[in-house]
Design a protein around this motif. Structure first.
Motif, PDB file in Angstrom:
ATOM      1  N   ILE A  25       0.863  -1.080  -0.171  1.00  0.00           N
ATOM      2  CA  ILE A  25      -0.202  -0.019  -0.065  1.00  0.00           C
ATOM      3  C   ILE A  25       1.184   1.452  -0.081  1.00  0.00           C
ATOM      4  O   ILE A  25       0.790   2.254  -0.591  1.00  0.00           O
ATOM      5  CB  ILE A  25      -0.987   0.230   1.369  1.00  0.00           C
ATOM      6  N   MET A  26       2.108   1.250   0.634  1.00  0.00           N
ATOM      7  CA  MET A  26       2.655   2.226   1.081  1.00  0.00           C
ATOM      8  C   MET A  26       3.983   2.471  -0.452  1.00  0.00           C
ATOM      9  O   MET A  26       3.574   3.456  -1.112  1.00  0.00           O
ATOM     10  CB  MET A  26       4.047   2.113   1.994  1.00  0.00           C
ATOM     11  N   GLY A  27       3.795   1.389  -1.142  1.00  0.00           N
ATOM     12  CA  GLY A  27       4.638   1.201  -2.593  1.00  0.00           C
ATOM     13  C   GLY A  27       3.710   2.369  -3.476  1.00  0.00           C
ATOM     14  O   GLY A  27       4.333   3.064  -3.919  1.00  0.00           O
ATOM     15  N   ALA A  28       2.350   1.687  -3.637  1.00  0.00           N
ATOM     16  CA  ALA A  28       1.006   2.408  -4.275  1.00  0.00           C
ATOM     17  C   ALA A  28       0.457   3.611  -3.587  1.00  0.00           C
ATOM     18  O   ALA A  28       1.028   4.588  -5.160  1.00  0.00           O
ATOM     19  CB  ALA A  28       0.499   1.333  -4.173  1.00  0.00           C
ATOM     20  N   ARG A  29       0.899   4.246  -2.754  1.00  0.00           N
ATOM     21  CA  ARG A  29       1.227   5.726  -2.174  1.00  0.00           C
ATOM     22  C   ARG A  29       1.880   5.698  -2.865  1.00  0.00           C
ATOM     23  O   ARG A  29       2.146   7.612  -3.557  1.00  0.00           O
ATOM     24  CB  ARG A  29       1.210   5.533  -0.573  1.00  0.00           C
ATOM     25  N   GLY A  32       1.584   7.160  -6.693  1.00  0.00           N
ATOM     26  CA  GLY A  32       1.266   7.844  -6.639  1.00  0.00           C
ATOM     27  C   GLY A  32      -0.261   6.708  -8.108  1.00  0.00           C
ATOM     28  O   GLY A  32      -1.115   7.443  -8.444  1.00  0.00           O
ATOM     29  N   MET A  33      -0.060   5.222  -7.225  1.00  0.00           N
ATOM     30  CA  MET A  33      -0.832   4.510  -8.108  1.00  0.00           C
ATOM     31  C   MET A  33      -2.524   4.813  -6.961  1.00  0.00           C
ATOM     32  O   MET A  33      -3.399   4.202  -7.401  1.00  0.00           O
ATOM     33  CB  MET A  33      -0.878   3.243  -7.741  1.00  0.00           C
ATOM     34  N   MET A  34      -1.742   5.305  -6.422  1.00  0.00           N
ATOM     35  CA  MET A  34      -3.507   5.738  -5.246  1.00  0.00           C
ATOM     36  C   MET A  34      -3.201   6.758  -4.472  1.00  0.00           C
ATOM     37  O   MET A  34      -2.227   7.331  -4.155  1.00  0.00           O
ATOM     38  CB  MET A  34      -2.814   4.212  -3.818  1.00  0.00           C
ATOM     39  N   SER A  35      -4.606   7.013  -4.334  1.00  0.00           N
ATOM     40  CA  SER A  35      -4.546   8.222  -3.665  1.00  0.00           C
ATOM     41  C   SER A  35      -4.115   8.172  -1.889  1.00  0.00           C
ATOM     42  O   SER A  35      -4.587   7.394  -1.027  1.00  0.00           O
ATOM     43  CB  SER A  35      -5.889   8.887  -3.443  1.00  0.00           C
TER      44      SER A  35
END
Length: 76
Positions: A25-29, A32-35
């Motif tokens: 989740i942190m990597g996606a954040r 920029g893949m997640m808000s």
């Protein structure tokens, strides 16, 4: 009274699983893949899901370790 080995092993496995999912989740954040809001919701969902999965596993393991009802075997 000491804590049984499988409980410690299972707890470590669930902690590692939770840490790996939070890292995703942190990597996606970061990429920029997640808000920010979706990442916060993901962190809560993962934390709650891993905790209750561990709790269910621990209850099932303890139930098998010390069963409340002992079977009565009939002699042949």
């Amino acid at each position: 009274m000491s804590v049984p080995g499988p409980i410690i092993t299972g707890t470590i496995v669930y902690l590692l699983l939770g840490a790996a999912l939070i890292a995703l989740i942190m990597g996606a954040r970061i990429t920029g893949m997640m808000s920010k809001d979706n990442a916060a919701i993901g962190n809560v969902v993962i934390t709650v899901a891993v905790f209750f999965s561990w709790l269910f596993w621990a209850c099932a393991w303890l139930h098998q370790w010390h069963p409340l009802i002992k079977p009565i075997y009939e002699g042949e």
